[in-house]
Design an enzyme around this catalytic site. Structure first.
Site, PDB file in Angstrom:
ATOM      1  CG  HIS A  89      -1.979   1.056   1.208  1.00 40.86           C
ATOM      2  ND1 HIS A  89      -3.073   1.055   2.030  1.00 40.86           N
ATOM      3  CD2 HIS A  89      -2.060   2.205   0.501  1.00 40.86           C
ATOM      4  CE1 HIS A  89      -3.798   2.142   1.814  1.00 40.86           C
ATOM      5  NE2 HIS A  89      -3.204   2.858   0.901  1.00 40.86           N
ATOM      6  CD  GLU A 147      -0.293   5.166  -0.674  1.00 42.40           C
ATOM      7  OE1 GLU A 147       0.277   5.109   0.422  1.00 42.40           O
ATOM      8  OE2 GLU A 147      -1.527   5.334  -0.787  1.00 42.40           O
ATOM      9  CG  HIS A 151       0.989   8.673   2.934  1.00 42.38           C
ATOM     10  ND1 HIS A 151       0.275   8.979   4.068  1.00 42.38           N
ATOM     11  CD2 HIS A 151       0.130   8.003   2.120  1.00 42.38           C
ATOM     12  CE1 HIS A 151      -0.961   8.501   3.957  1.00 42.38           C
ATOM     13  NE2 HIS A 151      -1.078   7.909   2.781  1.00 42.38           N
TER      14      HIS A 151
END
Ligand SMILES: *[C@@H]1O[C@H](CO)[C@@H](O)[C@H](O)[C@H]1NC(C)=O
Ligand SMILES: *[C@@H]1O[C@H](CO)[C@@H](O)[C@H](O)[C@H]1NC(C)=O
Ligand SMILES: CC(=O)N[C@H]1CO[C@H](CO)[C@@H](O)[C@@H]1O
Length: 417
Positions: A89, A147, A151
């Site tokens: 992920h 992602e 993040h």
């Protein structure tokens, strides 16, 4: 403190997962503690007692990291990755109190991660990501961008001024983020952690959530966060591994940490096999006894591959093909909670060679069924795995075996007409 981003390869990671033979060398990230880079004398992230000024060598405010993985089983629409591997992920920096920052640097967001990997000639990394870092809607590139943008841009030690040889075209910050995520992922073989404790995907049985938790905790020594989905939160779906760091994400040391967030799963959970059509979210059990079917009940038996594709249906003799589907009439089976089928050729049975046959004079076999979105998933002796030699094309009909001995894995779904 500054870091060289691209030095000689010093770390060879061995891909865990599906194929034990599959190896990926993650070069170019320094990961040799013996080099004792200055950041390693810093406190462990989230455990400093004084303000750390150099956030190039100390992760802050995001000092609690999560390497998160998916079990993308929702079939046929949204399953992804190898059937014997969890997939990546991302890598997320949480603040030390469980809150987190996101989308920290709009100017460093990316819309072309594939091109950046290609520009850096990181073809092996790209290939590995295409296999193990999967978007369950099929758009890997935008998932990777998400992602990184959400993040990766919040990791203090990956800011450009922390990377000595930072190159705006090479985007070393992104490359390091991807590589570090993968190098951690390769040491976290969720599928194997579970398998070691006898927990393997099954459409017919459930596992105690406590056993799943303890299998993973045994694997890393620390508690993970486990996320389930489905209306009753009883389908394993995500595994979050926790870390704290000493030094930078580039070359620091990663220490397993306990979860900073609660798991949300029910006491009994499914670990649903990828490729097997998924029960409707409302289904609480896949082995409940079938209710009596009316004599008017009839339908077809559709054939799905392990990839979840509907590739044909069962014909009246019990073979299958990509031809007009036969009509089957279900009635109650002889054992409680089972059903049996009859076609125009006669009752359907699994014979001594484990082959499905419908013909006059045979004694119908009992099948169990579970309600799924597309119909009733059939099981023989509790096993939903059937097989054949290949997907038949044209006028060809293939045999159906009630076991996994033949190369083409299939499942059967009775669909009422
Ligand atoms: C730890 O370091 C960070 C970054 O400098 C700082 O914001 C935080 O207040 C420090 N924690 C303590 C307890 O001093
Ligand atoms: C990626 O996109 C950025 C922004 O559009 C562009 O400046 C850069 O040249 C692109 N990189 C590659 C390798 O194509
Ligand atoms: C064809 C058939 O008998 N389907 C049954 C499968 O099991 C569900 C749940 O018990 C029943 O509702 C279906 O009728």
């Amino acid at each position: 403190m500054l870091h060289f981003a691209l030095l000689a390869p010093v770390f060879a990671g061995v891909a865990h997962a599906a194929a034990a033979s599959e190896k990926l060398v993650i070069g170019d990230i320094l990961l040799d503690p013996s080099l004792l880079l200055p950041g390693l004398s810093n406190p462990v992230s989230c455990h400093n007692t004084t303000v750390q000024k150099d956030t190039c060598c100390f992760n802050a405010p995001g000092g609690h990291f999560l390497q998160t993985q998916f079990w993308d089983y929702v079939s046929p629409a949204q399953f992804a990755g190898p059937s014997e591997s969890w997939t990546v992920h991302g890598l997320w920096p949480d603040n030390c109190d469980g809150t987190w920052e996101q989308f920290c640097a709009p100017e460093r967001e990316s819309t072309n991660i594939t091109q950046i990997l290609e520009f850096n000639k990181e073809y092996d990394i790209l290939k590995y990501m295409q296999k193990y870092w999967k978007d369950n809607k099929g758009n890997d590139e935008s998932f990777w961008e998400h992602e990184w943008n959400k993040h990766g841009t919040c990791i203090s030690t990956l800011e450009p001024q922390c990377i000595r040889s930072y190159n705006q075209q090479k985007r070393n910050d992104i490359i390091i983020y991807l590589k570090r995520t993968l190098s951690l992922y390769m040491t976290l073989p969720t599928f194997d952690f579970l398998k070691k404790k006898g927990i393997t995907p099954s459409a017919t049985k459930t596992y105690k959530f406590a056993d799943v938790m303890s299998a993973i905790t045994k694997g890393t020594g620390k508690t993970p966060t486990i996320q389930c989905d489905g209306k009753n939160k009883n389908f394993l779906h995500e595994m979050w591994y926790h870390y704290e760091t000493k030094g930078s994400v580039i070359d620091g040391v990663w220490l397993h940490a306990n979860a900073d967030s609660e798991s949300n799963c029910a006491d009994e959970v499914y670990y649903w096999p990828k490729g097997v059509p998924t029960p409707t979210p409302t289904a609480t059990s896949t082995s409940s006894a079938p209710t009596p079917t009316s004599t008017e009940d009839k339908g077809t038996i559709q054939v799905y591959t392990a990839e979840g594709n509907n590739v044909g249906c069962v014909l009246s003799k019990g073979t299958w093909a990509q031809l007009t589907c036969a009509t089957f009439r279900p009635t109650l089976g002889s054992a409680p909670g089972t059903i049996k089928f009859t076609s125009s050729k006669g009752p359907c049975a699994v014979d001594a060679t484990n082959t499905l046959t419908c013909a006059t004079g045979v004694a119908a076999s009992d099948f169990s069924n579970s309600t799924i979105s597309t119909g009733s998933l059939l099981a023989f002796n509790g096993n939903t795995a059937f097989s054949s030699d290949a997907v038949p094309t044209g006028q060809v009909q293939g045999p159906i075996f009630a076991d996994s001995t033949h190369p083409q894995a299939i499942t059967l779904v009775y669909t009422r007409s």
